[in-house]
Every structure is written in C-alpha cells, then in structure tokens.
Design an enzyme around this catalytic site. Structure first.
Site, PDB file in Angstrom:
ATOM      1  CD  GLU A  53      -2.995  -1.161   2.119  1.00 15.63           C
ATOM      2  OE1 GLU A  53      -2.659  -0.783   3.256  1.00 15.63           O
ATOM      3  OE2 GLU A  53      -4.106  -1.625   1.867  1.00 15.63           O
ATOM      4  CE1 TYR A 111      -5.943  18.248  24.198  1.00 18.58           C
ATOM      5  CE2 TYR A 111      -4.374  16.767  23.150  1.00 18.58           C
ATOM      6  CZ  TYR A 111      -4.637  17.857  23.967  1.00 18.58           C
ATOM      7  OH  TYR A 111      -3.593  18.564  24.527  1.00 18.58           O
TER       8      TYR A 111
END
Ligand SMILES: O=C(CO)COP(=O)(O)O
Ligand SMILES: [Zn+2]
Length: 215
Positions: free
Chosen positions: A73, A119
C-alpha cells in the site's frame, strides 16, 4: 531527526501501538518522509516487532532503494504525502473502533462521528472522509485517497481502517490514537443524547491550535 533516529522511533512507536492493542498481526503500516524527501516504511510485518535495519527505504521518487520490500500500500502513503506537502508521516491501522465506524458510516460522508472532544478536533480536524471499500493493496484507491487527503488529515477506509497523517511521526501516532479513542467514545454514546462541540467551539480550537498536521 536523522535517519537512524527515525528508524529507532519507528521501532519504538510501532511496538507501543502493538503492545496497547492498536494493531494486531501484520495489520497496519507506517510511512515517514525524511527532511531530504526520502521515505522510510516498515511493512508486511508486525508493527510490534520491527527491525530498524530492515525498514524499507525509498527515494523521493518512491523507488525502493534499501531494506525490505515496501508495503503493498505504498501508493496509499504516496497519495496522502503528495496531497499534503506539510505532512511528515502516515499511519494506517485496523484499530477496531475506527474500523467499526468505517463499517457503519456511508462511504463518501466526511463526518462519520461528531466532534465530541477538543482533542478530536485538534488531532483529527473537521473532516474525516470515509473512503469506499477497496481490496487491501488495490491501487485503484490511490486517486480517491489523494483527493480526500487534500481536505483532511485523516480518513477511514470503509470496512478496513483509518489512514492518518501528521507533521511528524509522533504527531501522527498521537492522531491515530486519538481517532481510535474518539471512535470508541462515539460508539459508547450511540443512541444517547451526547453533546457535541458547537461550531464556535470547533472554530475556536482550530483558530488557537491550528489545523491538524500543521504541526
Ligand atoms: O494493513 C495492511 C494492508 O491494508 C498491511 O499491509 P502491509 O503489511 O503490506 O503494509
Ligand atoms: Zn490495512
């Protein structure tokens, strides 16, 4: 950071991700772009047992020049890093909760989970595109990943797992962890009246801390 330091950090962070259950078996891969444009990518191996001296090295043209053969990949890493010149690393995992979101959300959507925590916004951002299912290693996904990466630092491959980028390797690992924990939180709260952050709160975070991946 030198190449040797990058190799050591890849081994350290891969082991940490593996030991805490963010990856299993030989799933997942990582790619780091060095300051000189060369790339380091451990692959086809458990992130928990990387060997610094065997990590694949590619030149700025993505030609394999040293170490083990690169990931099947590597085109995925190339798609993200060419779309995001400011990014220094890509982390791909099969982390369970983010993958679960990728099994629930419609491919093509770009907000499969709400912005529940600061976050999530600071590490992942406003958009989290879901890329339709492709067979792992199918380079046909490259164009779609490249297009999505132009507007988002992270994405989820449907029924497969997250692909996350960041300015540094450490930032990118933190973002991949934050994505997994945010997905876990979203799954826990499904069907409940959870309060998401408001548009103003999201704008405030991005204004104060900058977009993810900006470092
Ligand atoms: O997660 C993976 C494929 O999607 C791992 O594959 P590689 O080991 O070839 O990088
Ligand atoms: Zn994978």
């Amino acid at each position: 950071m030198t190449e040797a330091q990058t190799r050591d950090l890849l081994v350290e962070l891969g082991a940490s991700l593996f030991q805490r259950g963010y990856c299993v078996g030989s799933a997942g891969n990582i790619c780091v772009r060095l300051p000189d444009g060369y790339l380091m990518t451990p692959t086809n191996s458990s992130l928990g047992r990387l060997r610094a001296d065997r990590i694949s090295k590619l030149d700025p043209d993505w030609t394999h020049i040293a170490g083990d053969a690169p990931s099947k990949e590597v085109f995925m890493h190339r798609a993200v890093l060419t779309a995001r010149p400011q990014a220094g690393a890509v982390v791909h995992l099969h982390s369970t909760c983010a993958t679960a979101i990728g099994c629930l959300a419609q491919p093509g959507c770009d907000q499969p989970i709400a912005a529940l925590t600061p976050y999530f916004v600071m590490r992942v951002g406003r958009r989290l595109p879901v890329i339709r299912y492709y067979r792992p290693g199918d380079s046909a996904m490259e164009a779609e990943i490249h297009a999505a990466a132009q507007g988002a630092s992270a994405m989820i491959l449907a029924n497969h797992g997250p692909v996350v980028s960041g300015k540094t390797l450490t930032d990118t690992v933190y973002a991949a962890e934050e994505l997994e924990e945010s997905a876990k939180l979203a799954l826990m709260l499904r069907g409940m009246q959870a309060r998401a952050l408001s548009a103003d709160q999201i704008d405030d975070l991005l204004q104060v801390y900058g977009p993810p991946g900006a470092g």
